[in-house]
Design a protein around this motif. Structure first.
Motif, short mmCIF file in Angstrom:
data_model
loop_
_atom_site.label_atom_id
_atom_site.label_comp_id
_atom_site.label_asym_id
_atom_site.label_seq_id
_atom_site.Cartn_x
_atom_site.Cartn_y
_atom_site.Cartn_z
N GLN A 319 0.81 -1.22 0.00
CA GLN A 319 0.00 0.00 0.00
C GLN A 319 0.85 1.28 0.00
O GLN A 319 0.30 2.38 0.07
CB GLN A 319 -0.91 0.00 1.24
CG GLN A 319 -1.93 -1.12 1.25
CD GLN A 319 -2.84 -1.06 0.03
OE1 GLN A 319 -3.39 0.01 -0.29
NE2 GLN A 319 -3.00 -2.18 -0.66
N THR A 322 0.12 4.07 -2.68
CA THR A 322 -1.14 4.76 -2.37
C THR A 322 -0.95 5.73 -1.21
O THR A 322 -1.45 6.86 -1.23
CB THR A 322 -2.24 3.75 -2.02
OG1 THR A 322 -2.44 2.88 -3.14
CG2 THR A 322 -3.54 4.45 -1.68
N HIS A 323 -0.22 5.28 -0.19
CA HIS A 323 0.03 6.14 0.97
C HIS A 323 0.86 7.36 0.58
O HIS A 323 0.57 8.49 1.01
CB HIS A 323 0.73 5.34 2.06
CG HIS A 323 1.00 6.12 3.30
ND1 HIS A 323 0.01 6.66 4.09
CD2 HIS A 323 2.18 6.46 3.90
CE1 HIS A 323 0.53 7.29 5.11
NE2 HIS A 323 1.85 7.19 5.02
N GLU A 325 1.00 8.74 -2.38
CA GLU A 325 0.11 9.61 -3.16
C GLU A 325 -0.77 10.45 -2.24
O GLU A 325 -0.94 11.67 -2.45
CB GLU A 325 -0.76 8.79 -4.11
CG GLU A 325 -1.71 9.66 -4.93
CD GLU A 325 -2.66 8.84 -5.79
OE1 GLU A 325 -3.62 9.44 -6.32
OE2 GLU A 325 -2.44 7.61 -5.93
N GLU A 326 -1.31 9.83 -1.19
CA GLU A 326 -2.16 10.56 -0.25
C GLU A 326 -1.39 11.68 0.44
O GLU A 326 -1.89 12.81 0.61
CB GLU A 326 -2.74 9.60 0.78
CG GLU A 326 -3.76 8.62 0.21
CD GLU A 326 -4.16 7.54 1.20
OE1 GLU A 326 -3.51 7.47 2.29
OE2 GLU A 326 -5.09 6.77 0.91
N LEU A 327 -0.15 11.39 0.84
CA LEU A 327 0.66 12.41 1.50
C LEU A 327 0.99 13.55 0.55
O LEU A 327 0.94 14.73 0.94
CB LEU A 327 1.95 11.78 2.03
CG LEU A 327 1.85 10.95 3.30
CD1 LEU A 327 3.19 10.29 3.61
CD2 LEU A 327 1.41 11.80 4.48
N ARG A 329 -0.70 14.50 -2.15
CA ARG A 329 -1.92 15.27 -2.40
C ARG A 329 -2.31 16.11 -1.18
O ARG A 329 -2.75 17.26 -1.33
CB ARG A 329 -3.07 14.33 -2.78
CG ARG A 329 -2.90 13.68 -4.15
CD ARG A 329 -4.16 13.00 -4.61
NE ARG A 329 -3.98 12.35 -5.90
CZ ARG A 329 -4.03 12.96 -7.07
NH1 ARG A 329 -4.28 14.28 -7.09
NH2 ARG A 329 -3.85 12.31 -8.20
N TYR A 330 -2.14 15.57 0.00
CA TYR A 330 -2.46 16.32 1.21
C TYR A 330 -1.60 17.58 1.30
O TYR A 330 -2.10 18.68 1.60
CB TYR A 330 -2.22 15.44 2.44
CG TYR A 330 -2.29 16.18 3.75
CD1 TYR A 330 -3.51 16.56 4.30
CD2 TYR A 330 -1.11 16.52 4.44
CE1 TYR A 330 -3.56 17.25 5.52
CE2 TYR A 330 -1.17 17.21 5.64
CZ TYR A 330 -2.39 17.57 6.17
OH TYR A 330 -2.44 18.25 7.36
N GLU A 333 -2.73 19.88 -1.97
CA GLU A 333 -4.11 20.33 -2.07
C GLU A 333 -4.68 20.87 -0.76
O GLU A 333 -5.57 21.72 -0.78
CB GLU A 333 -4.97 19.18 -2.60
CG GLU A 333 -4.55 18.76 -4.01
CD GLU A 333 -5.12 17.41 -4.43
OE1 GLU A 333 -6.00 16.89 -3.73
OE2 GLU A 333 -4.67 16.87 -5.47
N THR A 334 -4.16 20.41 0.38
CA THR A 334 -4.66 20.90 1.66
C THR A 334 -3.72 21.94 2.27
O THR A 334 -4.17 22.99 2.74
CB THR A 334 -4.85 19.74 2.65
OG1 THR A 334 -5.77 18.80 2.10
CG2 THR A 334 -5.38 20.23 3.99
N SER A 362 -0.34 7.29 -11.37
CA SER A 362 -1.54 7.65 -10.60
C SER A 362 -1.74 9.15 -10.46
O SER A 362 -2.82 9.61 -10.09
CB SER A 362 -1.49 7.01 -9.20
OG SER A 362 -0.41 7.55 -8.45
#
Length: 597
Positions: A319, A322-323, A325-327, A329-330, A333-334, A362
């Motif tokens: 995973q 995916t992890h 990518e989340e970091l 994007r966070y 974008e955040t 991705s």
């Protein structure tokens, strides 16, 4: 110059104005490079003879370019400045002028092309039951050659035999590689005192950047110059012992007392302790990984910044993309972090290859930058690489002096191989480059056509210049191999002109790098993974605790605002046991903000 000096703090100004020999110990983000630049500028302003030079030794070509660009940008003449790596210094100042005094060089020599070196080492490694050239890492010392200290005891006899065969084959070809440059330069300057004496009177100052990565043989070469009878050269060394992560290849931060004893100089030790990069929280965090204790004070505009420091020990390897990518994007974008201010880092490229491929697929809306994603191999000394970067870099005022310097390098090599005379001016070469208009978006075809136009313009035939032809062939063969491999293994196409041009532009996307490659850089957000025993520290490191602390110090001190650390699960050793998290990191007590991990 005086206006510029007003921007230095008290520690920096003291180091710039200090007379004599200086060892400047600098913490991360302390303005080390700025101080080095101003020291060089001050010395250049006081040069009063065309036979007096200021020498600046950097760890990489990129750092050398930065030093020269910034000095030029201050409006100071660089005519009496020489900047480059220690290998380039040995080749230009010792080997080429004095080769006749060395039995291995007096009948002629050539510097082996990096591509040819890799092919030769790969072949020899396999003959000895090793996997590839990466198993044959070795480095020169003043007494011979040493095998990479991380090589396993079981493989050492095989590696020693392979390296001996490699040197025998090079000698038969009258070729030398980068390590042989150091060895032969050390031989020459040690055995012929007149060389050291001559250089010691030519050099006003020798400035050494990143001194903690300097090797024993390099210290010895410099010591010969300072110990020469009648020497007037002075020493200015700057770096950080806590970032000495090249120890397996012989790098060491020589202590002040040993440096004094080796050089015979009286050396004053000074420090830069103000960190202008990171928040107080980040400084507090990375300071716990110090090996050489030093008080570090957060002093920049981000001093009171409250960001994220996370540590994830639960995500599974499957995973991980995916992890990550989340970091990413966070953060984009955040937290609204610019992609160019994010770095994904791991101990080795073997960790990064598949992850980078997954991220590129991705997250197609974002760019990713890293040596593994460029069409060029690490062959910066190849003539055609030097010409390619001129053709692929925008002809604009901000790039003018850089391209002018590159043009001079190209001309110097042409003169050396007798393909032109020194009547050719750098500005003339740039005008030619700017005039070439090619209607293609194929990167390889563009370079082939540009090179053909260049050869035609200056009436150069590759048939009569064997060295240029050989480098031409290896340049395109290496490029073809890299483009094919990336397309096959990673599903990413590199063969478009825009990708070629991006290599020489300021990076605009997320950086992907190894720990060793990221040293000296800084980002708003750093994301590090593969932090497990066996990788960080490497399983063959003799002093695992020290090695782990230094690598973690480098990783965590790159971050201005946010730091995300990951020791993923699901990695196993050869016995089938799951790899443990890096124990130095696991034992570091800290109140992590794991709500975003």
């Amino acid at each position: 110059m005086s206006d510029s000096l007003d921007k230095l703090n008290a520690e920096q100004l003291a180091a710039v104005n200090a007379d004599g020999n200086i060892l400047l110990v600098s913490c991360p983000g302390s303005g080390k490079t700025r101080t080095l630049i101003h020291k060089i500028a001050r010395e250049l302003a006081e040069v009063d003879s065309h036979r007096q030079f200021v020498i600046a030794l950097t760890y990489t070509h990129v750092a050398a370019n930065e030093v020269e660009d910034r000095i030029s940008g201050m409006g100071i003449s660089t005519d009496q400045l020489w900047v480059g790596t220690i290998h380039s210094f040995c080749l230009e100042w010792i080997i080429r002028p004095y080769a006749i005094y060395h039995p291995a060089l007096r009948d002629g020599f050539r510097v082996i092309d990096t591509f040819d070196q890799e092919v030769m080492l790969d072949s020899i490694a396999k003959q000895h039951g090793l996997r590839s050239r990466f198993d044959c890492s070795h480095f020169a010392t003043s007494t011979g050659y040493e095998i990479d200290l991380s090589t396993s005891q079981r493989n050492r006899p095989l590696v020693i035999a392979a390296v001996e065969q490699y040197h025998e084959e090079l000698n038969a070809l009258r070729a030398i590689d980068f390590e042989m440059m150091l060895k032969y330069a050390a031989d020459l300057i040690r055995d012929n005192k007149q060389i050291a004496q001559r250089l010691s009177r030519l050099f006003r100052l020798i400035a050494v950047d990143e001194y903690q990565d300097t090797r024993e043989i390099q210290y010895q070469i410099l010591a010969c110059i300072f110990r020469a009878t009648g020497s007037s050269a002075r020493l200015f060394m700057v770096g950080d012992p806590n970032q000495a992560i090249f120890t397996s290849l012989g790098g060491l931060a020589l202590p002040h007392e040993e440096l004094t004893g080796m050089t015979g100089l009286t050396i004053s030790e000074m420090s830069l302790s103000q960190n202008y990069r990171s928040s107080e929280e980040r400084v507090d965090y990375f300071s716990r990984f110090q090996v050489s204790p030093m008080d570090i004070v957060a002093s920049g505009h981000l001093r009171d910044w409250s960001g994220n420091v996370t540590y994830n020990r639960t995500v599974d390897r499957s995973q991980l993309p995916t992890h990550l990518e989340e970091l990413i994007r966070y953060n984009i974008e955040t937290l609204h972090i610019d992609p160019s201010e994010i770095c994904v880092v791991a101990p080795f490229w073997i960790h990064l290859a598949s992850v980078t491929r997954a991220l590129v697929r991705s997250m197609p809306e974002y760019e990713f930058n890293g040596p593994g994603l460029t069409p060029f191999g690490e062959n910066r000394d190849n003539f055609w690489f030097k010409l390619a970067r001129i053709s692929l870099t925008e002809a604009s005022p901000r790039h003018f002096y850089t391209r002018l310097r590159w043009a001079q390098e190209v001309i110097d090599l042409l003169v050396e191989c007798r393909a032109t005379t020194d009547d050719l001016a750098p500005r003339t070469l740039l005008r030619f480059s700017n005039s070439v208009s090619l209607d293609t978006q194929d990167g390889v075809k563009f370079l082939r056509d540009f090179f053909d136009a260049f050869l035609n313009e200056y009436s150069i035939s590759l048939d009569t210049h064997e060295g240029l032809k050989h480098q031409h062939d290896s340049f395109f063969e290496r490029m073809h191999n890299r483009i094919s491999r990336v397309e096959r293994d990673e599903g990413v196409s590199l063969n478009d002109l825009e990708t070629f041009k991006k290599v020489f532009r300021p990076k605009s996307g997320v950086t992907v790098s190894t720990v060793h490659g990221v040293k000296g850089a800084e980002f708003d957000t750093v994301i590090a993974f593969a932090l497990y025993e066996g990788a960080l520290p490497h399983f063959n490191e003799p002093d695992k605790t020290t090695a782990a602390n230094r690598s973690l110090f480098v990783i965590s001190s790159r971050a201005r605002k946010n730091l995300h650390l990951i020791s993923e699960r699901g990695r196993f050793d050869y016995r089938g046991d799951e790899q443990r998290p890096t124990q130095v990191l696991a034992a570091a007590a800290f109140d992590y903000s794991n709500e975003v991990a």
